[in-house]
Design a protein around this motif. Structure first.
Motif, PDB file in Angstrom:
ATOM      1  N   CYS A 108       0.838  -1.192   0.000  1.00 20.63           N
ATOM      2  CA  CYS A 108       0.000   0.000   0.000  1.00 20.63           C
ATOM      3  C   CYS A 108       0.879   1.250   0.000  1.00 20.63           C
ATOM      4  O   CYS A 108       1.848   1.338   0.758  1.00 20.63           O
ATOM      5  CB  CYS A 108      -0.892   0.027   1.244  1.00 20.63           C
ATOM      6  N   THR A 109       0.557   2.194  -0.847  1.00 18.40           N
ATOM      7  CA  THR A 109       1.257   3.474  -0.902  1.00 18.40           C
ATOM      8  C   THR A 109       0.212   4.572  -1.091  1.00 18.40           C
ATOM      9  O   THR A 109      -0.971   4.304  -1.302  1.00 18.40           O
ATOM     10  CB  THR A 109       2.257   3.530  -2.072  1.00 18.40           C
ATOM     11  N   ALA A 168      -0.019   6.193  -3.642  1.00 22.01           N
ATOM     12  CA  ALA A 168      -0.381   6.170  -5.059  1.00 22.01           C
ATOM     13  C   ALA A 168      -1.554   5.240  -5.336  1.00 22.01           C
ATOM     14  O   ALA A 168      -2.309   5.456  -6.288  1.00 22.01           O
ATOM     15  CB  ALA A 168       0.827   5.763  -5.902  1.00 22.01           C
ATOM     16  N   ASN A 169      -1.702   4.180  -4.536  1.00 23.68           N
ATOM     17  CA  ASN A 169      -2.790   3.235  -4.796  1.00 23.68           C
ATOM     18  C   ASN A 169      -3.883   3.276  -3.729  1.00 23.68           C
ATOM     19  O   ASN A 169      -4.705   2.366  -3.623  1.00 23.68           O
ATOM     20  CB  ASN A 169      -2.258   1.805  -4.964  1.00 23.68           C
ATOM     21  N   THR A 170      -3.889   4.332  -2.940  1.00 21.05           N
ATOM     22  CA  THR A 170      -4.950   4.508  -1.948  1.00 21.05           C
ATOM     23  C   THR A 170      -5.472   5.942  -1.998  1.00 21.05           C
ATOM     24  O   THR A 170      -4.753   6.861  -2.388  1.00 21.05           O
ATOM     25  CB  THR A 170      -4.455   4.232  -0.514  1.00 21.05           C
ATOM     26  N   ASN A 200      -8.303   1.468  -0.751  1.00 22.61           N
ATOM     27  CA  ASN A 200      -7.531   0.906  -1.859  1.00 22.61           C
ATOM     28  C   ASN A 200      -8.221   1.247  -3.172  1.00 22.61           C
ATOM     29  O   ASN A 200      -9.319   0.770  -3.459  1.00 22.61           O
ATOM     30  CB  ASN A 200      -7.413  -0.613  -1.694  1.00 22.61           C
ATOM     31  N   THR A 201      -7.584   2.076  -3.990  1.00 25.26           N
ATOM     32  CA  THR A 201      -8.144   2.482  -5.279  1.00 25.26           C
ATOM     33  C   THR A 201      -7.576   1.671  -6.432  1.00 25.26           C
ATOM     34  O   THR A 201      -7.931   1.913  -7.589  1.00 25.26           O
ATOM     35  CB  THR A 201      -7.868   3.973  -5.529  1.00 25.26           C
ATOM     36  N   GLY A 202      -6.703   0.716  -6.139  1.00 23.86           N
ATOM     37  CA  GLY A 202      -6.106  -0.101  -7.187  1.00 23.86           C
ATOM     38  C   GLY A 202      -6.960  -1.290  -7.563  1.00 23.86           C
ATOM     39  O   GLY A 202      -8.078  -1.477  -7.078  1.00 23.86           O
ATOM     40  N   THR A 203      -6.425  -2.139  -8.428  1.00 21.13           N
ATOM     41  CA  THR A 203      -7.132  -3.343  -8.880  1.00 21.13           C
ATOM     42  C   THR A 203      -6.634  -4.599  -8.179  1.00 21.13           C
ATOM     43  O   THR A 203      -7.163  -5.681  -8.398  1.00 21.13           O
ATOM     44  CB  THR A 203      -6.959  -3.514 -10.397  1.00 21.13           C
ATOM     45  N   LYS A 204      -5.612  -4.451  -7.338  1.00 20.31           N
ATOM     46  CA  LYS A 204      -5.056  -5.583  -6.612  1.00 20.31           C
ATOM     47  C   LYS A 204      -5.099  -5.313  -5.112  1.00 20.31           C
ATOM     48  O   LYS A 204      -5.059  -4.159  -4.687  1.00 20.31           O
ATOM     49  CB  LYS A 204      -3.594  -5.825  -7.019  1.00 20.31           C
ATOM     50  N   CYS A 215      -3.557  -4.808  -1.474  1.00 19.04           N
ATOM     51  CA  CYS A 215      -2.257  -4.274  -1.082  1.00 19.04           C
ATOM     52  C   CYS A 215      -2.008  -4.533   0.393  1.00 19.04           C
ATOM     53  O   CYS A 215      -2.946  -4.604   1.195  1.00 19.04           O
ATOM     54  CB  CYS A 215      -2.137  -2.785  -1.400  1.00 19.04           C
ATOM     55  N   PRO A 266      -9.213  -4.398  -2.927  1.00 19.52           N
ATOM     56  CA  PRO A 266      -9.637  -3.276  -3.772  1.00 19.52           C
ATOM     57  C   PRO A 266     -10.989  -2.725  -3.327  1.00 19.52           C
ATOM     58  O   PRO A 266     -11.940  -3.474  -3.091  1.00 19.52           O
ATOM     59  CB  PRO A 266      -9.713  -3.903  -5.163  1.00 19.52           C
TER      60      PRO A 266
END
Length: 362
Positions: free
Chosen positions: A48-49, A51-53, A73-77, A79, A113
């Motif tokens: 998690c960073t 950039a993806n949250t 979590n705004t990513g597709t995987k 974290c 996600p």
């Protein structure tokens, strides 16, 4: 009831930082041991960073001098949120303060996600020294070695700024009742293909009770399963006897038995298991049964009960601390909200085998 642990820190006003340990909202049952080796095997999961949250910080009305940090979590995987992120209160803060080891989650936090985690921050107290009104909050995530992961995200603090002093504290975080129930119900609908779940609640009116039913309804909505605005049954009391009566009533209704009986707590679910066995029905083959709370009995019954597990020991510790403070005159008499991590425990009553979990050292 929402309760949580505290971290007290002492530092110069120019370097005030609150370190926040994240805990997953609606944590999946496959809780990962807090070791880099285990985490590495669970690909494809990333760190998690910022950039993806998506990060937000808001004020809460009670207790006073508190903020709520939310990471989604705004990513597709999925974290991993390793150890704890570090929060810098104010642009002039030079370095993050060390966070207390006893607040570290006993497992690597896995953020799915679209799912969120929370940190409750106490910004100041009368016991603190110095302090200043800060306008920003800097957020860092950590990697598996405890170093910085990604870039710092700077958030604007609400209300034009928030006062921090040397008594700044951070609450250990929890998944809300709603999110825990939502994850459990979604597991039944998606992983086990349940299409006709029935929620068994109570006539009691409280935020926790309502939150659990709300989580059930949200999961059904997410998957497109029709559900009503009321539970299938409302019980007078959440006891084993009432749970047995509920199972009997549902069995005697016209039409097929629901695919899953989702109970508001473990005691009622245990009562239902015994009534279903008495009627010659098999769990989970004929009907799935789940509870909520994670009481010790939930692991001892057969089949072992799938449930949402709450940290009972820490809840008791916090409740005792609050009681002592109130009796000593240190409390203000107002209701106190706290948050602690909850996890979904997938067991035999839904057709799963329980995964080994990290154990908190004695």
């Amino acid at each position: 009831m929402r309760i949580a642990t505290r971290i007290a820190t002492r530092a110069a006003a120019s370097s005030l930082v609150v370190a926040a340990a994240l805990a997953l909202v609606g944590l999946q049952a496959t809780e990962q041991p807090a070791s880099a080796a285990t985490a590495e095997k669970a690909a494809p999961v990333v760190t998690c960073t910022t950039a993806n949250t998506k990060l937000t910080v808001t004020e809460v009305s009670r207790p006073i001098n508190h903020l709520l940090l939310r990471a989604t979590n705004t990513g597709t995987k999925p974290c991993y949120a390793y150890i704890a992120p570090f929060l810098r209160a104010g642009a002039d803060a030079q370095a993050p303060l060390a966070w207390a080891e006893e607040t570290t989650p006993q497992a690597v936090v896995t953020l799915e996600p679209g799912k969120s985690a929370y940190a409750g921050i106490t910004t100041s107290s009368p016991e603190g020294e110095g302090g200043a009104k800060e306008k920003t909050l800097g957020v860092f995530f950590t990697d598996r070695n405890g170093g910085a992961a990604g870039k710092e995200k700077t958030l604007t603090l609400p209300g034009g700024g928030v006062f921090f002093n040397s008594a700044a504290t951070v609450t250990h975080i929890e998944a809300a009742n709603e999110d825990g129930q939502r994850q459990l119900t979604r597991h039944l609908l998606v992983d086990h293909g349940v299409s006709r779940p029935a929620y068994v609640g109570t006539i009691e009116e409280s935020p926790d009770v309502q939150a659990r039913f709300d989580g059930f309804r949200l999961a059904c909505r997410d998957v497109g399963v029709a559900t009503g605005d009321e539970p299938a049954l409302r019980l007078d009391r959440l006891t084993q006897e009432e749970g047995a009566r509920a199972a009997a009533r549902l069995c005697e209704r016209p039409g097929p038995l629901p695919g899953a009986l989702v109970f508001a707590n473990d005691q009622t679910a245990v009562g239902a298991l015994r009534e279903l066995e008495r009627r010659g029905l098999s769990v989970p083959e004929d009907v799935i049964v789940t509870g909520f709370d994670g009481i010790p009995l939930s692991r001892l019954v057969r089949p072992a009960l799938t449930t949402v597990r709450q940290p009972m020991v820490r809840m008791g510790e916090e409740a005792t601390e609050l009681l002592v403070r109130r009796l000593s005159g240190k409390g203000d008499g107002e209701p106190v909200s706290r948050m602690l991590p909850v996890t979904v425990a997938r067991r035999a009553s839904c057709g799963c085998e329980e995964k080994p979990l990290a154990v908190r050292p004695a």
